[in-house]
Design a protein around this motif. Structure first.
Motif, mmCIF file in Angstrom:
data_model
loop_
_atom_site.group_PDB
_atom_site.id
_atom_site.type_symbol
_atom_site.label_atom_id
_atom_site.label_comp_id
_atom_site.label_asym_id
_atom_site.label_seq_id
_atom_site.Cartn_x
_atom_site.Cartn_y
_atom_site.Cartn_z
ATOM 1 N N GLN A 39 -23.222 -26.067 2.981
ATOM 2 C CA GLN A 39 -24.316 -27.052 2.940
ATOM 3 C C GLN A 39 -24.023 -28.152 1.918
ATOM 4 O OE1 GLN A 39 -27.952 -24.915 2.177
ATOM 5 N NE2 GLN A 39 -27.744 -23.684 4.030
ATOM 6 N N GLN A 41 -21.056 -29.202 0.883
ATOM 7 C CA GLN A 41 -20.024 -30.095 1.433
ATOM 8 C C GLN A 41 -20.616 -31.032 2.484
ATOM 9 O OE1 GLN A 41 -16.984 -30.782 0.637
ATOM 10 N NE2 GLN A 41 -16.120 -29.030 -0.422
ATOM 11 N N ALA A 42 -21.482 -30.502 3.342
ATOM 12 C CA ALA A 42 -22.104 -31.317 4.387
ATOM 13 C C ALA A 42 -22.963 -32.422 3.779
ATOM 14 C CB ALA A 42 -22.943 -30.449 5.320
ATOM 15 N N ALA A 43 -23.656 -32.105 2.687
ATOM 16 C CA ALA A 43 -24.526 -33.100 2.037
ATOM 17 C C ALA A 43 -23.726 -34.299 1.549
ATOM 18 C CB ALA A 43 -25.283 -32.460 0.874
ATOM 19 N N HIS A 45 -21.365 -35.675 3.035
ATOM 20 C CA HIS A 45 -20.950 -36.505 4.164
ATOM 21 C C HIS A 45 -22.133 -37.115 4.899
ATOM 22 C CE1 HIS A 45 -16.932 -35.181 3.377
ATOM 23 N NE2 HIS A 45 -17.261 -33.920 3.555
ATOM 24 N N ASP A 46 -23.352 -36.857 4.416
ATOM 25 C CA ASP A 46 -24.542 -37.454 5.025
ATOM 26 C C ASP A 46 -24.553 -38.954 4.757
ATOM 27 O OD1 ASP A 46 -25.397 -35.027 5.963
ATOM 28 O OD2 ASP A 46 -26.902 -34.720 4.395
ATOM 29 N N ALA A 47 -25.186 -39.679 5.644
ATOM 30 C CA ALA A 47 -25.289 -41.139 5.504
ATOM 31 C C ALA A 47 -26.452 -41.479 4.574
ATOM 32 C CB ALA A 47 -25.486 -41.786 6.872
ATOM 33 N N VAL A 48 -26.271 -41.159 3.302
ATOM 34 C CA VAL A 48 -27.264 -41.440 2.269
ATOM 35 C C VAL A 48 -26.545 -42.100 1.097
ATOM 36 C CG1 VAL A 48 -28.778 -39.524 2.955
ATOM 37 C CG2 VAL A 48 -27.021 -39.146 1.231
ATOM 38 N N ASP A 52 -27.709 -39.696 -3.977
ATOM 39 C CA ASP A 52 -28.485 -38.719 -3.206
ATOM 40 C C ASP A 52 -27.589 -37.626 -2.636
ATOM 41 O OD1 ASP A 52 -30.701 -40.264 -3.776
ATOM 42 O OD2 ASP A 52 -30.852 -41.127 -1.759
ATOM 43 N N ALA A 53 -26.388 -37.998 -2.207
ATOM 44 C CA ALA A 53 -25.453 -37.021 -1.647
ATOM 45 C C ALA A 53 -25.019 -36.015 -2.710
ATOM 46 C CB ALA A 53 -24.246 -37.737 -1.054
ATOM 47 N N ALA A 56 -27.984 -33.752 -3.591
ATOM 48 C CA ALA A 56 -28.238 -32.793 -2.504
ATOM 49 C C ALA A 56 -27.194 -31.671 -2.502
ATOM 50 C CB ALA A 56 -28.259 -33.503 -1.159
#
Length: 135
Positions: A39, A41-43, A45-48, A52-53, A56
């Motif tokens: 989770q 690692q995925a955060a 790569h979020d478009a934020v 924030d990334a 998160a």
């Protein structure tokens, strides 16, 4: 939900003047970090925004620590508690420190967080993922 492993620890205690003995200490709860690290690692790569990334990503680890069942000192912040749990594993201490520093800069720092910070957090998470397995 993450699984937790337990490890029995022992303490060297005084048995009397000039004597010592080994005694059982509390079991340490060590959370299964697999889902949290995925989770985190995925955060990244979020478009934020980068801050924030990074935040998160750290929060994913904090949530696992909070739900692990491990005892938390009343004086520990969520960040301190998370670091304590990470140190109970084989996770690279330098990677833990790097991720924590990057998180604190994103959360409380006064400078703008950029892609270099996201990259530093990703590198730290990759190292933690590669080394965290329970001792």
């Amino acid at each position: 939900m993450a699984q937790a492993a337990q490890r029995r620890t022992y303490a060297l205690t005084a048995a009397g003047p000039g004597e010592s003995q080994w005694s059982d200490a509390e079991d340490e709860v060590i959370p299964d970090l697999t889902d949290a690290l995925t989770q985190a690692q995925a955060a990244l790569h979020d478009a934020v925004p980068p801050a924030d990334a990074v935040i998160a990503a750290w929060v994913a680890l904090e949530e696992t620590a909070a739900s692990s069942g491990a005892a938390r000192s009343a004086s520990d912040t969520p960040t301190e508690f998370t670091v304590t749990l990470l140190h109970r594993t084989n996770a690279d201490p330098a990677a833990i420190a790097s991720l924590r520093t990057t998180y604190l800069a994103a959360r409380f720092g006064s400078r703008e967080v950029g892609q270099a910070d996201v990259d530093a957090a990703a590198a730290a998470l990759e190292r933690i993922t590669a080394t965290w397995a329970v001792r």
